[in-house]
Design a protein around this motif. Sequence first.
Motif, mmCIF file in Angstrom:
data_model
loop_
_atom_site.group_PDB
_atom_site.id
_atom_site.type_symbol
_atom_site.label_atom_id
_atom_site.label_comp_id
_atom_site.label_asym_id
_atom_site.label_seq_id
_atom_site.Cartn_x
_atom_site.Cartn_y
_atom_site.Cartn_z
ATOM 1 N N ILE A 41 0.842 -1.208 0.000
ATOM 2 C CA ILE A 41 0.000 0.000 0.000
ATOM 3 C C ILE A 41 0.871 1.250 0.000
ATOM 4 O O ILE A 41 0.570 2.233 -0.686
ATOM 5 N N LYS A 42 1.964 1.219 0.770
ATOM 6 C CA LYS A 42 2.862 2.377 0.796
ATOM 7 C C LYS A 42 3.461 2.636 -0.586
ATOM 8 O O LYS A 42 3.649 3.778 -1.001
ATOM 9 N N GLU A 43 3.748 1.539 -1.320
ATOM 10 C CA GLU A 43 4.320 1.684 -2.658
ATOM 11 C C GLU A 43 3.286 2.141 -3.680
ATOM 12 O O GLU A 43 3.645 2.529 -4.798
ATOM 13 N N SER A 44 2.008 2.095 -3.303
ATOM 14 C CA SER A 44 0.954 2.464 -4.254
ATOM 15 C C SER A 44 0.991 3.947 -4.602
ATOM 16 O O SER A 44 0.369 4.361 -5.585
ATOM 17 N N ARG A 45 1.685 4.758 -3.816
ATOM 18 C CA ARG A 45 1.753 6.200 -4.107
ATOM 19 C C ARG A 45 2.271 6.448 -5.508
ATOM 20 O O ARG A 45 1.718 7.258 -6.262
ATOM 21 N N GLN A 46 3.350 5.784 -5.873
ATOM 22 C CA GLN A 46 3.925 5.976 -7.201
ATOM 23 C C GLN A 46 2.988 5.449 -8.292
ATOM 24 O O GLN A 46 2.846 6.056 -9.361
ATOM 25 N N ARG A 47 2.345 4.311 -8.023
ATOM 26 C CA ARG A 47 1.417 3.748 -9.010
ATOM 27 C C ARG A 47 0.247 4.699 -9.256
ATOM 28 O O ARG A 47 -0.152 4.939 -10.400
ATOM 29 N N ILE A 48 -0.317 5.206 -8.169
ATOM 30 C CA ILE A 48 -1.504 6.055 -8.278
ATOM 31 C C ILE A 48 -1.190 7.359 -9.007
ATOM 32 O O ILE A 48 -1.930 7.779 -9.914
ATOM 33 N N VAL A 49 -0.091 8.007 -8.632
ATOM 34 C CA VAL A 49 0.289 9.279 -9.274
ATOM 35 C C VAL A 49 0.522 9.070 -10.771
ATOM 36 O O VAL A 49 0.038 9.846 -11.611
ATOM 37 N N THR A 50 1.255 8.007 -11.121
ATOM 38 C CA THR A 50 1.535 7.741 -12.538
ATOM 39 C C THR A 50 0.266 7.388 -13.297
ATOM 40 O O THR A 50 0.065 7.829 -14.438
ATOM 41 N N ALA A 51 -0.609 6.594 -12.685
ATOM 42 C CA ALA A 51 -1.870 6.212 -13.344
ATOM 43 C C ALA A 51 -2.754 7.423 -13.589
ATOM 44 O O ALA A 51 -3.387 7.539 -14.652
ATOM 45 N N LEU A 52 -2.794 8.334 -12.622
ATOM 46 C CA LEU A 52 -3.589 9.555 -12.804
ATOM 47 C C LEU A 52 -3.053 10.395 -13.953
ATOM 48 O O LEU A 52 -3.813 10.891 -14.798
ATOM 49 N N LYS A 53 -1.734 10.561 -14.010
ATOM 50 C CA LYS A 53 -1.128 11.362 -15.083
ATOM 51 C C LYS A 53 -1.363 10.719 -16.445
ATOM 52 O O LYS A 53 -1.731 11.402 -17.408
ATOM 53 N N ASN A 54 -1.158 9.399 -16.543
ATOM 54 C CA ASN A 54 -1.328 8.709 -17.825
ATOM 55 C C ASN A 54 -2.789 8.601 -18.247
ATOM 56 O O ASN A 54 -3.075 8.245 -19.392
ATOM 57 N N SER A 55 -3.710 8.859 -17.304
ATOM 58 C CA SER A 55 -5.142 8.852 -17.632
ATOM 59 C C SER A 55 -5.643 10.249 -17.981
ATOM 60 O O SER A 55 -6.845 10.438 -18.222
ATOM 61 N N GLY A 56 -4.738 11.227 -17.985
ATOM 62 C CA GLY A 56 -5.109 12.582 -18.391
ATOM 63 C C GLY A 56 -5.537 13.495 -17.268
ATOM 64 O O GLY A 56 -6.095 14.571 -17.517
ATOM 65 N N PHE A 57 -5.250 13.111 -16.020
ATOM 66 C CA PHE A 57 -5.621 13.949 -14.880
ATOM 67 C C PHE A 57 -4.373 14.616 -14.303
ATOM 68 O O PHE A 57 -3.283 14.030 -14.305
ATOM 69 N N LYS A 58 -4.561 15.814 -13.784
ATOM 70 C CA LYS A 58 -3.448 16.548 -13.183
ATOM 71 C C LYS A 58 -3.401 16.270 -11.687
ATOM 72 O O LYS A 58 -4.386 16.467 -10.962
ATOM 73 N N VAL A 59 -2.276 15.808 -11.193
ATOM 74 C CA VAL A 59 -2.111 15.518 -9.773
ATOM 75 C C VAL A 59 -1.843 16.824 -9.033
ATOM 76 O O VAL A 59 -0.943 17.591 -9.418
ATOM 77 N N PRO A 60 -2.612 17.153 -8.005
ATOM 78 C CA PRO A 60 -2.421 18.416 -7.275
ATOM 79 C C PRO A 60 -1.015 18.524 -6.683
ATOM 80 O O PRO A 60 -0.518 17.566 -6.069
ATOM 81 N N GLU A 61 -0.383 19.662 -6.892
ATOM 82 C CA GLU A 61 0.945 19.890 -6.323
ATOM 83 C C GLU A 61 0.788 20.456 -4.919
ATOM 84 O O GLU A 61 1.164 21.598 -4.625
ATOM 85 N N LYS A 62 0.230 19.656 -4.054
ATOM 86 C CA LYS A 62 -0.036 20.042 -2.680
ATOM 87 C C LYS A 62 0.275 18.862 -1.765
ATOM 88 O O LYS A 62 0.767 17.826 -2.203
ATOM 89 N N LYS A 63 -0.034 19.027 -0.529
ATOM 90 C CA LYS A 63 0.153 17.954 0.455
ATOM 91 C C LYS A 63 -1.072 17.041 0.421
ATOM 92 O O LYS A 63 -2.191 17.476 0.669
ATOM 93 N N ILE A 64 -0.850 15.762 0.100
ATOM 94 C CA ILE A 64 -1.938 14.776 0.025
ATOM 95 C C ILE A 64 -1.788 13.799 1.193
ATOM 96 O O ILE A 64 -0.745 13.162 1.353
ATOM 97 N N THR A 65 -2.831 13.707 2.006
ATOM 98 C CA THR A 65 -2.825 12.781 3.144
ATOM 99 C C THR A 65 -3.981 11.802 2.984
ATOM 100 O O THR A 65 -5.129 12.206 2.794
ATOM 101 N N VAL A 66 -3.653 10.522 3.042
ATOM 102 C CA VAL A 66 -4.668 9.466 2.933
ATOM 103 C C VAL A 66 -4.696 8.686 4.241
ATOM 104 O O VAL A 66 -3.654 8.219 4.717
ATOM 105 N N ASN A 67 -5.867 8.563 4.811
ATOM 106 C CA ASN A 67 -6.043 7.793 6.044
ATOM 107 C C ASN A 67 -6.957 6.598 5.760
ATOM 108 O O ASN A 67 -8.058 6.755 5.239
ATOM 109 N N LEU A 68 -6.471 5.406 6.115
ATOM 110 C CA LEU A 68 -7.259 4.180 5.964
ATOM 111 C C LEU A 68 -7.794 3.802 7.345
ATOM 112 O O LEU A 68 -7.043 3.353 8.204
ATOM 113 N N ALA A 69 -9.073 4.030 7.549
ATOM 114 C CA ALA A 69 -9.680 3.808 8.867
ATOM 115 C C ALA A 69 -10.627 2.594 8.802
ATOM 116 O O ALA A 69 -11.220 2.319 7.763
ATOM 117 N N PRO A 70 -10.722 1.827 9.912
ATOM 118 C CA PRO A 70 -10.111 2.043 11.231
ATOM 119 C C PRO A 70 -8.637 1.649 11.243
ATOM 120 O O PRO A 70 -8.222 0.738 10.531
#
Length: 505
Positions: A41-70
């Motif tokens: 899951i920690k390694e998914s950051r690179q996969r997700i960012v690249t997939a978003l870019k290659n799908s035509g979406f712009k990744v926000p140049e900000k601080k992104i925090t993901v929380n998986l609860a509980p």
Amino acid sequence: MHTKIFSATTVGVHAHQVDVEVDISFGLINFFIVGLPDTAIKESRQRIVTALKNSGFKVPEKKITVNLAPAHIKKEGTLFDLPIALGILCASKMIDIDQKFLEETIIIGELSLDGTIKSIQGALAIACDAYKLGKKRIILPHDNAYEAGLIKDIEVFGVKTLVELVHFLRGESKIQQTKTDIAKYIASQKVEDMNFADVRGQAWAKRALQIAAAGRHNILFSGPPGSGKTMLAKRILSILPDMTFHEIIDTTKVYSISGKLAGKSLIVTRPFRSPHHSVSAAGLIGGGTFPRPGEASLAHHGVLFLDELTEFKRDVLEALRQPLESRVADISRVQQSIQYPASFLLVAALNPCPCGHFGDNTKPCVCSALQIQKYQTKLSGPLLDRVDIRVSVQAVSYQDATEHKVVDQISSESLKIGVAKALEMQQQRFGNLEKTNSMMSAQEIELFCKVDELGQQMLERAFAKLNLSMRSYHKILKLARTIADIDVSEQIQSKHVQEAIMYKS
């Protein structure tokens, strides 16, 4: 901006809801994932960012925090890629989705770098529990949609790419809901044609397997090499009843979690698992750093065949005692305990001595008495006590092998008739398709195992002469009950008791 996407993970064979919370705020450009994620899951950051870019979406140049609860549930695997990517799109206002729709939906899937959505493990288990989690639909990889489509209580949507999902959520396109026609799928599956009529002789062993199938009694074959033990064992599937819908769901869930569907959408025929004798305890019962079902659970509602039983490590066989008794495999770890279903029929085979010819009527044994004793004591008494039927299989003679006899006409079809009769009586007795004679409690044995007077006298003599434990005594009664059921007899007669004793002595 903050948003929440609902996903799920599996613990054992059950699903637990996971809230994927995504927050995008000003600060140093970074991407954090918290909530007890594993390395994948920690390694998914690179996969997700690249997939978003290659799908035509712009990744926000900000601080992104993901929380998986509980946070107390360990998250593992790659099934959170899709909900995290969708959360980033929602939180950055690139797409706008109806909040009620999101609250009613579970989203799972793994992303490739080009934005395609890859299959995951455990899709059926999550789909099964989605309704219990208060959800109306599940969005998952297209390759997993067929298995999830078995569940009638929820809507199932299979998607192939991230772009396809975004267009669907925006209302720009439609995705056909997946509904699985299980009857059509079963009819399309080719079943290997194996018949007891192919086996020459061995009427005694065939009868024993019929009783084992009729009451789900564990069975052990002992005989010289080449006597047909494996050939007989493999054909027991041909006399077992077809799987019920509930059994198909249960078994497919185990295979889905294990990632062993191997191109199949569903498991519609009873599994036959035959692990090598070098298998570890974790391989047989289940376990590992991230616990996974073992061979005992993969044989759920089917057959676990252990060939060359004495060659298995003693600690591996001893670990099998608990699943044989409780029909579940308990795996305990420091952080959690997991339970996998393991209701299987055990069929085991062994040679009676190191050379394999002790008691053989065609070839003399060359082993010493000490060697034979040491070889046979590899199996503990408590383990053997959990085996209901023991059968000695003799090698087939040349005459039996070349001549066609009446005994060779004992086919799977004829044996299956007796099995069906017995199972019908057990269904009427217990009111439960899942329960069989081998599962009777002590109270049920006293209630349902009424023996005639001559049979009671036989039991009394056997108890004293064979030095039976109470478990063995009860197993004889259960065996006798199954034999009587095959004969469609409400009362257990002396002939039924006599045959049951022969299988235990």
